[in-house]
Motif scaffolding. Sequence first.
Motif, PDB file in Angstrom:
ATOM      1  N   ARG A   1      40.108  45.511  36.527  1.00 10.97           N
ATOM      2  CA  ARG A   1      41.088  46.208  37.366  1.00 10.97           C
ATOM      3  C   ARG A   1      40.541  46.464  38.768  1.00 10.97           C
ATOM      4  O   ARG A   1      41.269  46.337  39.757  1.00 10.97           O
ATOM      5  N   LEU A   2      39.261  46.811  38.855  1.00 12.64           N
ATOM      6  CA  LEU A   2      38.649  47.003  40.173  1.00 12.64           C
ATOM      7  C   LEU A   2      38.621  45.696  40.964  1.00 12.64           C
ATOM      8  O   LEU A   2      38.892  45.683  42.167  1.00 12.64           O
ATOM      9  N   LYS A   3      38.302  44.613  40.292  1.00  7.20           N
ATOM     10  CA  LYS A   3      38.309  43.310  40.966  1.00  7.20           C
ATOM     11  C   LYS A   3      39.708  42.975  41.474  1.00  7.20           C
ATOM     12  O   LYS A   3      39.873  42.492  42.605  1.00  7.20           O
TER      13      LYS A   3
ATOM     14  N   ALA B   1      40.508  45.218  44.469  1.00  6.71           N
ATOM     15  CA  ALA B   1      39.772  44.771  45.652  1.00  6.71           C
ATOM     16  C   ALA B   1      40.412  43.523  46.245  1.00  6.71           C
ATOM     17  O   ALA B   1      40.607  43.432  47.466  1.00  6.71           O
ATOM     18  N   ARG B   2      40.748  42.576  45.380  1.00  8.94           N
ATOM     19  CA  ARG B   2      41.392  41.332  45.841  1.00  8.94           C
ATOM     20  C   ARG B   2      42.704  41.644  46.559  1.00  8.94           C
ATOM     21  O   ARG B   2      42.982  41.089  47.627  1.00  8.94           O
TER      22      ARG B   2
ATOM     23  N   SER C   1      35.797  43.120  49.047  1.00  7.66           N
ATOM     24  CA  SER C   1      34.901  42.852  47.925  1.00  7.66           C
ATOM     25  C   SER C   1      34.902  44.099  47.038  1.00  7.66           C
ATOM     26  O   SER C   1      35.265  45.189  47.482  1.00  7.66           O
ATOM     27  N   VAL C   2      34.502  43.929  45.795  1.00  8.27           N
ATOM     28  CA  VAL C   2      34.395  45.086  44.903  1.00  8.27           C
ATOM     29  C   VAL C   2      33.391  46.075  45.487  1.00  8.27           C
ATOM     30  O   VAL C   2      33.607  47.292  45.447  1.00  8.27           O
ATOM     31  N   ASN C   3      32.312  45.568  46.046  1.00  8.69           N
ATOM     32  CA  ASN C   3      31.309  46.438  46.657  1.00  8.69           C
ATOM     33  C   ASN C   3      31.934  47.309  47.749  1.00  8.69           C
ATOM     34  O   ASN C   3      31.720  48.528  47.790  1.00  8.69           O
TER      35      ASN C   3
END
Length: 74
Positions: A15-17, A20-21, A26-28
């Motif tokens: 979900r975080l990816k 972010a997308r 980026s996830v970072n």
Amino acid sequence: MSILTIRLPDNTTDRLKSMARSRGLSVNKLVEEMSAQALAAWDTENRFRTLASQGDAQKAMDILDRLGSQTTGN
């Protein structure tokens, strides 16, 4: 700069990816921004708690009473 390794459930990572997308990050960078927001909220809460602990409740009520009488014309 520090490197931090965290363990997250696969579903949370996915979900975080996705999040972010969708934001073009980026996830970072997403986690960095979310951390900054959380820390700002925490700092604000701590600041208000500190101010509240130093306040005088009776003085605050007196000020509110004076303000109330100014708006009602008393």
